[in-house]
Every structure is written in structure tokens, then in C-alpha cells.
Design a protein around this motif. Structure first.
Motif, mmCIF file in Angstrom:
data_model
loop_
_atom_site.group_PDB
_atom_site.id
_atom_site.type_symbol
_atom_site.label_atom_id
_atom_site.label_comp_id
_atom_site.label_asym_id
_atom_site.label_seq_id
_atom_site.Cartn_x
_atom_site.Cartn_y
_atom_site.Cartn_z
ATOM 1 N N ASP A 23 0.649 2.398 24.479
ATOM 2 C CA ASP A 23 0.693 2.935 25.840
ATOM 3 C C ASP A 23 1.679 4.100 25.901
ATOM 4 O O ASP A 23 2.834 3.961 25.497
ATOM 5 C CB ASP A 23 1.133 1.843 26.822
ATOM 6 C CG ASP A 23 0.170 0.664 26.837
ATOM 7 O OD1 ASP A 23 -1.050 0.908 26.789
ATOM 8 O OD2 ASP A 23 0.650 -0.489 26.882
ATOM 9 N N VAL A 24 1.233 5.227 26.412
ATOM 10 C CA VAL A 24 2.102 6.399 26.542
ATOM 11 C C VAL A 24 3.023 6.209 27.745
ATOM 12 O O VAL A 24 2.571 5.865 28.841
ATOM 13 C CB VAL A 24 1.272 7.684 26.704
ATOM 14 C CG1 VAL A 24 2.200 8.892 26.879
ATOM 15 C CG2 VAL A 24 0.374 7.887 25.488
ATOM 16 N N LEU A 25 4.327 6.435 27.536
ATOM 17 C CA LEU A 25 5.325 6.277 28.587
ATOM 18 C C LEU A 25 5.689 7.637 29.178
ATOM 19 O O LEU A 25 5.554 8.669 28.504
ATOM 20 C CB LEU A 25 6.577 5.596 28.028
ATOM 21 C CG LEU A 25 6.365 4.188 27.449
ATOM 22 C CD1 LEU A 25 7.671 3.663 26.864
ATOM 23 C CD2 LEU A 25 5.830 3.238 28.498
ATOM 24 N N PRO A 26 6.182 7.673 30.403
ATOM 25 C CA PRO A 26 6.482 8.953 31.065
ATOM 26 C C PRO A 26 7.788 9.604 30.599
ATOM 27 O O PRO A 26 8.135 10.680 31.091
ATOM 28 C CB PRO A 26 6.569 8.565 32.538
ATOM 29 C CG PRO A 26 7.027 7.141 32.526
ATOM 30 C CD PRO A 26 6.367 6.529 31.325
ATOM 31 N N GLY A 28 8.663 10.702 27.538
ATOM 32 C CA GLY A 28 8.534 11.734 26.524
ATOM 33 C C GLY A 28 7.916 12.988 27.105
ATOM 34 O O GLY A 28 7.931 13.224 28.306
ATOM 35 N N ASN A 29 7.357 13.819 26.208
ATOM 36 C CA ASN A 29 6.638 15.014 26.654
ATOM 37 C C ASN A 29 5.491 15.281 25.696
ATOM 38 O O ASN A 29 5.239 14.493 24.772
ATOM 39 C CB ASN A 29 7.577 16.221 26.769
ATOM 40 C CG ASN A 29 8.321 16.517 25.477
ATOM 41 O OD1 ASN A 29 7.764 16.435 24.385
ATOM 42 N ND2 ASN A 29 9.604 16.858 25.597
ATOM 43 N N GLU A 30 4.787 16.384 25.898
ATOM 44 C CA GLU A 30 3.599 16.651 25.082
ATOM 45 C C GLU A 30 3.950 16.814 23.612
ATOM 46 O O GLU A 30 3.225 16.360 22.731
ATOM 47 C CB GLU A 30 2.899 17.907 25.597
ATOM 48 C CG GLU A 30 1.575 18.194 24.894
ATOM 49 C CD GLU A 30 0.846 19.374 25.511
ATOM 50 O OE1 GLU A 30 -0.152 19.820 24.915
ATOM 51 O OE2 GLU A 30 1.268 19.848 26.595
ATOM 52 N N GLU A 31 5.068 17.468 23.335
ATOM 53 C CA GLU A 31 5.468 17.676 21.942
ATOM 54 C C GLU A 31 5.998 16.399 21.308
ATOM 55 O O GLU A 31 5.730 16.114 20.138
ATOM 56 C CB GLU A 31 6.539 18.764 21.856
ATOM 57 C CG GLU A 31 6.936 19.100 20.424
ATOM 58 C CD GLU A 31 7.961 20.218 20.339
ATOM 59 O OE1 GLU A 31 8.169 20.743 19.236
ATOM 60 O OE2 GLU A 31 8.534 20.576 21.395
ATOM 61 N N TRP A 32 6.761 15.622 22.092
ATOM 62 C CA TRP A 32 7.392 14.410 21.577
ATOM 63 C C TRP A 32 6.977 13.219 22.461
ATOM 64 O O TRP A 32 7.745 12.758 23.303
ATOM 65 C CB TRP A 32 8.914 14.547 21.564
ATOM 66 C CG TRP A 32 9.399 15.779 20.879
ATOM 67 C CD1 TRP A 32 9.996 16.856 21.459
ATOM 68 C CD2 TRP A 32 9.317 16.083 19.478
ATOM 69 N NE1 TRP A 32 10.298 17.811 20.521
ATOM 70 C CE2 TRP A 32 9.888 17.372 19.294
ATOM 71 C CE3 TRP A 32 8.813 15.394 18.370
ATOM 72 C CZ2 TRP A 32 9.978 17.969 18.045
ATOM 73 C CZ3 TRP A 32 8.900 16.001 17.125
ATOM 74 C CH2 TRP A 32 9.473 17.264 16.970
ATOM 75 N N PRO A 33 5.749 12.712 22.294
ATOM 76 C CA PRO A 33 5.282 11.605 23.139
ATOM 77 C C PRO A 33 5.994 10.289 22.815
ATOM 78 O O PRO A 33 6.174 9.931 21.649
ATOM 79 C CB PRO A 33 3.788 11.517 22.808
ATOM 80 C CG PRO A 33 3.648 12.145 21.455
ATOM 81 C CD PRO A 33 4.711 13.200 21.370
ATOM 82 N N TYR A 44 9.008 3.793 21.011
ATOM 83 C CA TYR A 44 9.386 4.757 19.978
ATOM 84 C C TYR A 44 8.673 6.088 20.214
ATOM 85 O O TYR A 44 7.732 6.180 21.007
ATOM 86 C CB TYR A 44 9.041 4.215 18.590
ATOM 87 C CG TYR A 44 7.559 3.987 18.348
ATOM 88 C CD1 TYR A 44 6.799 4.897 17.623
ATOM 89 C CD2 TYR A 44 6.906 2.857 18.840
ATOM 90 C CE1 TYR A 44 5.446 4.695 17.391
ATOM 91 C CE2 TYR A 44 5.559 2.637 18.608
ATOM 92 C CZ TYR A 44 4.828 3.569 17.881
ATOM 93 O OH TYR A 44 3.483 3.367 17.656
ATOM 94 N N LEU A 45 9.145 7.132 19.526
ATOM 95 C CA LEU A 45 8.454 8.409 19.552
ATOM 96 C C LEU A 45 7.290 8.370 18.575
ATOM 97 O O LEU A 45 7.452 8.001 17.407
ATOM 98 C CB LEU A 45 9.389 9.558 19.170
ATOM 99 C CG LEU A 45 10.483 9.968 20.152
ATOM 100 C CD1 LEU A 45 11.052 11.330 19.747
ATOM 101 C CD2 LEU A 45 9.987 10.018 21.581
ATOM 102 N N LYS A 46 6.134 8.764 19.060
ATOM 103 C CA LYS A 46 4.929 8.769 18.232
ATOM 104 C C LYS A 46 5.017 9.814 17.123
ATOM 105 O O LYS A 46 4.474 9.633 16.038
ATOM 106 C CB LYS A 46 3.718 9.040 19.120
ATOM 107 C CG LYS A 46 2.369 8.950 18.439
ATOM 108 C CD LYS A 46 1.261 9.172 19.449
ATOM 109 C CE LYS A 46 -0.111 9.133 18.819
ATOM 110 N NZ LYS A 46 -1.177 9.358 19.836
ATOM 111 N N ARG A 47 5.694 10.912 17.396
ATOM 112 C CA ARG A 47 5.947 11.948 16.392
ATOM 113 C C ARG A 47 7.442 12.205 16.323
ATOM 114 O O ARG A 47 8.146 12.117 17.324
ATOM 115 C CB ARG A 47 5.212 13.244 16.744
ATOM 116 C CG ARG A 47 3.711 13.163 16.616
ATOM 117 C CD ARG A 47 3.084 14.549 16.632
ATOM 118 N NE ARG A 47 3.270 15.224 17.903
ATOM 119 C CZ ARG A 47 2.401 15.153 18.907
ATOM 120 N NH1 ARG A 47 1.306 14.431 18.791
ATOM 121 N NH2 ARG A 47 2.628 15.805 20.037
ATOM 122 N N ALA A 48 7.915 12.564 15.142
ATOM 123 C CA ALA A 48 9.335 12.844 14.942
ATOM 124 C C ALA A 48 9.486 14.023 13.995
ATOM 125 O O ALA A 48 8.589 14.298 13.185
ATOM 126 C CB ALA A 48 10.042 11.615 14.370
#
Length: 272
Positions: A23-26, A28-33, A44-48
Motif C-alpha cells: 500500500d502506497v502511503l502519503p 513519500g513522493n513520486e521519486e521516493w515512494p 519502507y521506501l520502495k526505491r532507495a
């Protein structure tokens, strides 16, 4: 370096479930979901950023300054009060939890600080400790090495996961990770490496932001524990204890005073 080489895509670092179903949480942002695992609920961050970017582009001494300035602009009164309280606690009340835990659980010997920055903590260790560190920032690693070399210590310029794999097994009386594990792309692997390098009976002392704190729930996206893309893992007390034990370590201190819901941070001490 193209975008695909500048970031690492992650499954859940807690249970390895695919991030695609999370589930995407509010926060983060587009670059760091930022996502919450649909299986174990770890956040956690989906991308790092890849480790190489942490050496200079996202080096701690740069991002910490940027983050502090941004907070000062957003909430100057709150930041002023926060600094005053920190000064009162450390200078007036003489309370600094890490030195107390080190003195209680590590009688002496080789001590490794993972994410040692410029070596300030290592420099403050009493004479019975031989200070060592791992630091991904090149500039800070050089600074820290100048601090510990006269005491027979050493600093490794590397990311934590590679660095821990290069160190000898059964060697360290203590490992310190104060405000570090939230930055590590592979936290379970690092904890397993810590277990390997500790002497039997040696301890690791860990401090991380408490995602389960009341303050996070109240302040939402303004919570001080959110730092993109520096903080890639967001631990609740249950998540932290579970990951530490899965790494082969035994929890020796993690009472209510170490994980108060009113505190933004929590501490855990675990032994091999």
C-alpha cells in the motif's frame, strides 16, 4: 549514470514480500515512494539511492544540513524549543543514553561504530575502548580516521553491508548503530553481519526513529522521523525486536523506557 543505475528497487526488507502489492502511503513522493508491506505491515521506501550516491551526493554532512535548514524554515518556533530541550536534557540533566548503555554493557575492548560520521562518538570513548568505524561518506571517513588512528583504531570507507563483510568474525566487544539502521537498504543482512563480528556475549546498541510513536500519528507528514531519501526503513517497536532476533541476536534490554510511545526514538540492546 542513468536512473536505473542510481536507485535500487526493494522488496520488503522485513519479510521480502514483493513491493508491488504494498500500500502506497502519503508520506513519500513520486521519486521516493513510501509503502507499507501488505504481508507484514513494515513501512519502507520502495526505491532507495544506490550506495555510491551516499558517499558524496547524499552524504550525511550534506543532507543533515539541508534537512535542518528546511525544518527551520517550516517551523522555526518548534525547532527552537526542540534545541532548548535537547540542551537542557544533555547539559543540565546530564542525560545522554548512549554513553550510559556503553558503560553498562561493554566493559572494554574493540568497539565498532557503524555510520561513525566524523568520529565524534568514537573520540569520546574512554581509554578502555579501541575505536573503529565504518563510514560511507569519504570526507567524514577521512576525518574520523584522523581521530581514531592515534588510539590504535581504524576507519573503513565503505557502505555498511560491504564493510561488515570485510571484518573479522568474533572480534568486537560492542557494535554501535545510533541513528543508522533506518538508512540501511538491507537492514536484516547488516544485523546478521553484526552478529558474525561480535564476540560471544558482545552487544550491539541500536537507536532508530520510532514509527509507532504518538507524535508520528499526530504530526503525520510533519513528523521529524521522515527524511527522504535518507531514511529508507521505518520501525515500530515490534518490527525492530523481530528483525534483531531473526538476525540471531538475543535482546537484553528493550523495556518501556527504551520505547516510550511519547518518544520519537527508541533504543534496543542485543547480545550474541
Amino acid at each position: 549514470m542513468d536512473v536505473s543505475q542510481r536507485v535500487v528497487s526493494r522488496n520488503c526488507p522485513h519479510c521480502n514480500a514483493s513491493a508491488q502489492a504494498s500500500d502506497v502511503l502519503p508520506y513519500g513522493n513520486e521519486e521516493w515512494p513510501m509503502v507499507q508491506c501488505s504481508s507484514c505491515k513494515f513501512v519502507y521506501l520502495k526505491r532507495a539511492p544506490v550506495y555510491e550516491r551516499l558517499s558524496e551526493e547524499f552524504a550525511w554532512e550534506k543532507t543533515s544540513t539541508q534537512e535542518r535548514e528546511a525544518r527551520e524554515q517550516r517551523e522555526p518556533v518548534k525547532q527552537g524549543l526542540s534545541r532548548a530541550f535537547k540542551h537542557f536534557r544533555q547539559k543540565v540533566l546530564k542525560r545522554n543514553k548512549l554513553p550510559e548503555l556503553i558503560a553498562k554493557y561493554i566493559p572494554g575492548g574493540h568497539v565498532l561504530d557503524i555510520g561513525c560520521a566524523g568520529g565524534g562518538l568514537l573520540a569520546a570513548l574512554p581509554a578502555q575502548y579501541t575505536p573503529h568505524g565504518i563510514e560511507v561518506s569519504k570526507a567524514l571517513a577521512e576525518q574520523a580516521n584522523a581521530v581514531v588512528a592515534p588510539r590504535g583504531g581504524s576507519i573503513m570507507h565503505d557502505n555498511a553491508l560491504n564493510g561488515i563483510a570485510r571484518l573479522p568474525a568474533d572480534h568486537y566487544a560492542g557494535v554501535l548503530m545510533s541513528a543508522f539502521l533506518e538508512h540501511e537498504v538491507e537492514p536484516l543482512g547488516l544485523l546478521q553481519g553484526v552478529c558474525r563480528v561480535l564476540k560471544p556475549g558482545g552487544v550491539v546498541i541500536i537507536k532508530v526513529p520510532n514509527y509507532g510513536s504518538w507524535n508520528r500519528k499526530i504530526r503525520q507528514e510533519k513528523w521529524c522521523g521522515f527524511r527522504l531519501p535518507d531514511h529508507v526503513n521505518y520501525f515500530t517497536p515490534g518490527d525492530l525486536e523481530d528483525m534483531v532476533t531473526r538476525a540471531g541476536l538475543k535482546v537484553v534490554q528493550f523495556g518501556l523506557a527504551d520505547r516510550q510511545p511519547t518518544s520519537d526514538n527508541m533504543w534496543i540492546v542485543a547480545a550474541r
